[in-house]
Design a protein around this motif. Structure first.
Motif, PDB file in Angstrom:
ATOM      1  N   ALA A  51       0.865  -1.187   0.000  1.00 16.09           N
ATOM      2  CA  ALA A  51       0.000   0.000   0.000  1.00 16.09           C
ATOM      3  C   ALA A  51       0.892   1.223   0.000  1.00 16.09           C
ATOM      4  CB  ALA A  51      -0.914   0.013   1.211  1.00 16.09           C
ATOM      5  N   HIS A  52       0.756   2.048  -1.033  1.00 16.48           N
ATOM      6  CA  HIS A  52       1.491   3.318  -1.124  1.00 16.48           C
ATOM      7  C   HIS A  52       0.582   4.397  -0.542  1.00 16.48           C
ATOM      8  CE1 HIS A  52       3.848   6.613  -2.926  1.00 16.48           C
ATOM      9  NE2 HIS A  52       2.674   7.120  -3.277  1.00 16.48           N
ATOM     10  N   CYS A  53       1.068   5.071   0.504  1.00 13.00           N
ATOM     11  CA  CYS A  53       0.178   5.899   1.323  1.00 13.00           C
ATOM     12  C   CYS A  53       0.599   7.357   1.423  1.00 13.00           C
ATOM     13  CB  CYS A  53       0.149   5.347   2.752  1.00 13.00           C
ATOM     14  SG  CYS A  53      -0.265   3.605   2.874  1.00 13.00           S
ATOM     15  N   HIS A  54      -0.388   8.223   1.262  1.00  9.64           N
ATOM     16  CA  HIS A  54      -0.295   9.632   1.646  1.00  9.64           C
ATOM     17  C   HIS A  54      -1.317   9.837   2.757  1.00  9.64           C
ATOM     18  CE1 HIS A  54       1.675  11.225  -2.182  1.00  9.64           C
ATOM     19  NE2 HIS A  54       1.398   9.972  -2.489  1.00  9.64           N
ATOM     20  N   VAL A  55      -1.175  10.928   3.510  1.00 11.29           N
ATOM     21  CA  VAL A  55      -2.217  11.268   4.482  1.00 11.29           C
ATOM     22  C   VAL A  55      -2.740  12.676   4.204  1.00 11.29           C
ATOM     23  CG1 VAL A  55      -1.580   9.709   6.356  1.00 11.29           C
ATOM     24  CG2 VAL A  55      -0.421  11.938   6.164  1.00 11.29           C
ATOM     25  N   LEU A  87       5.247   4.545   2.696  1.00 12.11           N
ATOM     26  CA  LEU A  87       4.819   5.922   2.933  1.00 12.11           C
ATOM     27  C   LEU A  87       5.445   6.847   1.892  1.00 12.11           C
ATOM     28  CD1 LEU A  87       5.028   6.027   6.846  1.00 12.11           C
ATOM     29  CD2 LEU A  87       3.144   5.255   5.372  1.00 12.11           C
ATOM     30  N   SER A  88       4.679   7.827   1.462  1.00 12.22           N
ATOM     31  CA  SER A  88       5.151   8.742   0.415  1.00 12.22           C
ATOM     32  C   SER A  88       5.974   9.874   1.007  1.00 12.22           C
ATOM     33  CB  SER A  88       3.967   9.333  -0.337  1.00 12.22           C
ATOM     34  OG  SER A  88       4.427  10.339  -1.222  1.00 12.22           O
ATOM     35  N   THR A  89       7.102  10.153   0.368  1.00 13.32           N
ATOM     36  CA  THR A  89       7.855  11.373   0.694  1.00 13.32           C
ATOM     37  C   THR A  89       7.705  12.387  -0.447  1.00 13.32           C
ATOM     38  OG1 THR A  89       9.951  10.672  -0.321  1.00 13.32           O
ATOM     39  CG2 THR A  89       9.564  10.000   1.972  1.00 13.32           C
ATOM     40  N   ALA A 230       3.262  -4.210 -10.808  1.00 11.62           N
ATOM     41  CA  ALA A 230       2.265  -3.250 -11.271  1.00 11.62           C
ATOM     42  C   ALA A 230       1.720  -2.398 -10.138  1.00 11.62           C
ATOM     43  CB  ALA A 230       1.113  -3.997 -11.948  1.00 11.62           C
ATOM     44  N   ARG A 231       1.534  -1.111 -10.432  1.00 12.69           N
ATOM     45  CA  ARG A 231       0.885  -0.225  -9.466  1.00 12.69           C
ATOM     46  C   ARG A 231      -0.450   0.236 -10.014  1.00 12.69           C
ATOM     47  NH1 ARG A 231       3.028   5.258  -6.399  1.00 12.69           N
ATOM     48  NH2 ARG A 231       1.485   6.664  -7.298  1.00 12.69           N
ATOM     49  N   THR A 232      -1.431   0.236  -9.126  1.00 14.05           N
ATOM     50  CA  THR A 232      -2.749   0.742  -9.485  1.00 14.05           C
ATOM     51  C   THR A 232      -3.250   1.601  -8.325  1.00 14.05           C
ATOM     52  OG1 THR A 232      -4.921   0.092 -10.335  1.00 14.05           O
ATOM     53  CG2 THR A 232      -3.988  -1.295  -8.584  1.00 14.05           C
ATOM     54  N   LEU A 234      -6.445   4.586  -6.716  1.00 15.47           N
ATOM     55  CA  LEU A 234      -7.157   5.836  -6.977  1.00 15.47           C
ATOM     56  C   LEU A 234      -6.244   7.059  -6.986  1.00 15.47           C
ATOM     57  CD1 LEU A 234     -10.290   5.004  -4.768  1.00 15.47           C
ATOM     58  CD2 LEU A 234     -10.286   5.215  -7.269  1.00 15.47           C
ATOM     59  N   GLU A 235      -5.056   6.959  -6.381  1.00 19.19           N
ATOM     60  CA  GLU A 235      -4.120   8.092  -6.453  1.00 19.19           C
ATOM     61  C   GLU A 235      -3.822   8.465  -7.900  1.00 19.19           C
ATOM     62  OE1 GLU A 235      -0.396   7.879  -4.272  1.00 19.19           O
ATOM     63  OE2 GLU A 235       0.541   9.377  -5.582  1.00 19.19           O
ATOM     64  N   ASP A 236      -3.624   7.435  -8.730  1.00 13.19           N
ATOM     65  CA  ASP A 236      -3.170   7.667 -10.100  1.00 13.19           C
ATOM     66  C   ASP A 236      -4.321   7.796 -11.082  1.00 13.19           C
ATOM     67  OD1 ASP A 236      -0.673   7.284  -8.986  1.00 13.19           O
ATOM     68  OD2 ASP A 236      -0.419   5.245  -9.766  1.00 13.19           O
TER      69      ASP A 236
HETATM   70 ZN    ZN Z   1       2.081   8.939  -4.122  1.00 13.41          ZN
END
Ligand code: ZN
Length: 284
Positions: A51-55, A87-89, A230-232, A234-236
């Protein structure tokens, strides 16, 4: 078996929220921590292992607040045991070293962009000293970087960082294509990216690809067919197709699972994903 990569597990990463999408764009975009945990759980059950995450803050705006990241990480670890938390930087949620303020939480992974480029309406600034600092913090806290490569030079930079010892182990590169004013989803460039990763990091080096908006499914297809991950999410991309909004992150994950089935690629379990990426397995 027609695909030369048949049988090779494919890691699915779900980018659940990002910095930009709103409930107005798609009501399924998870904004609060509890929405994020619920949406990720459903995506995890559908086959995502990262899970690639932003807050977001209380107004729904992107933030780098380490306390929010801590609550999200805790919720994900509790409800999705084994899931790889990344976590996203990224630069839309803060400036300078604030972008890495959550790294002492020791997530499994964090994103790291190794150069600058244009975004739709601004410059995505990643100055060399900030890249060095973020990489050093990740090394210090045993966080594996996912190298977000919006351009060929970002991949070359990753090799330089590996050679200098700033990145330990095999770099995990993600090609990002289809951001307006950055690299479009160009098949020749994509193939050259793969060749470059194999030339610099070895024939078995894992890599991943992300496409933005309608390019998401295109990059999913190219990556799965070409032996990548593969990345999928709703962010993208918030749509299933031209006419329909994606009902959830899980629906977008299921779309990648179908592509994996088509190319005879098993979906990687979180244990397999951790092995492929050289990440620690959770205790117990
Ligand atoms: Zn991101």
């Amino acid at each position: 078996m027609t695909n030369p990569h048949a049988g090779k597990p494919c890691i699915i990463c779900v980018a659940i929220t990002g910095s930009l999408p709103t409930k107005e764009n798609n009501p399924a975009v998870p904004i609060t921590i509890s929405e994020q945990v619920e949406s990720t759980h459903e995506a995890f059950e559908a086959g995502a292992s990262i899970a690639h995450c932003h807050v977001r803050d209380d107004e729904g705006k992107p933030t780098s607040d380490p306390d929010r990241f801590a609550r999200l990480k805790e919720g994900l670890e509790k409800h999705c045991p084994g899931l790889i938390v990344q976590l996203s930087t990224g630069g839309r949620s803060g400036a300078g070293q604030a972008r890495g303020g959550m790294l002492p939480l020791r997530p499994d992974m964090a994103s790291l962009t190794t150069g600058s480029n244009n975004f739709p309406t601004r410059v995505y600034e990643n100055p060399p000293d900030l890249i060095d600092w973020l990489a050093a913090e990740m090394a210090k806290y045993d966080v594996k970087p996912e190298l977000e490569c919006f351009d060929l030079s970002h991949i070359i930079k990753a090799q330089e960082m590996q050679q200098k010892g700033q990145i330990k182990g095999t770099p995990y590169v993600q090609f990002v294509m289809g951001v307006k004013n950055a690299m479009p989803a160009d098949r020749d460039v994509f193939d050259y990216y793969i060749r470059t990763v194999h030339r610099l990091f070895g024939p078995d080096a894992p890599w991943c690809a992300a496409g933005i908006g309608p390019q998401q499914i295109v990059l999913n297809d190219w990556a799965v067919a070409s032996g990548g991950h593969a990345r999928t999410g709703l962010e993208d991309n918030v749509r299933l197709d031209r006419d329909r909004l994606a009902p959830s992150n899980a629906a977008l994950v299921r779309r990648v699972v179908e592509i994996c089935n088509r190319y005879d690629r098993p979906v990687a379990s979180w244990r397999e994903a951790r092995d492929i990426l050289g990440l620690r397995q959770p205790a117990g």
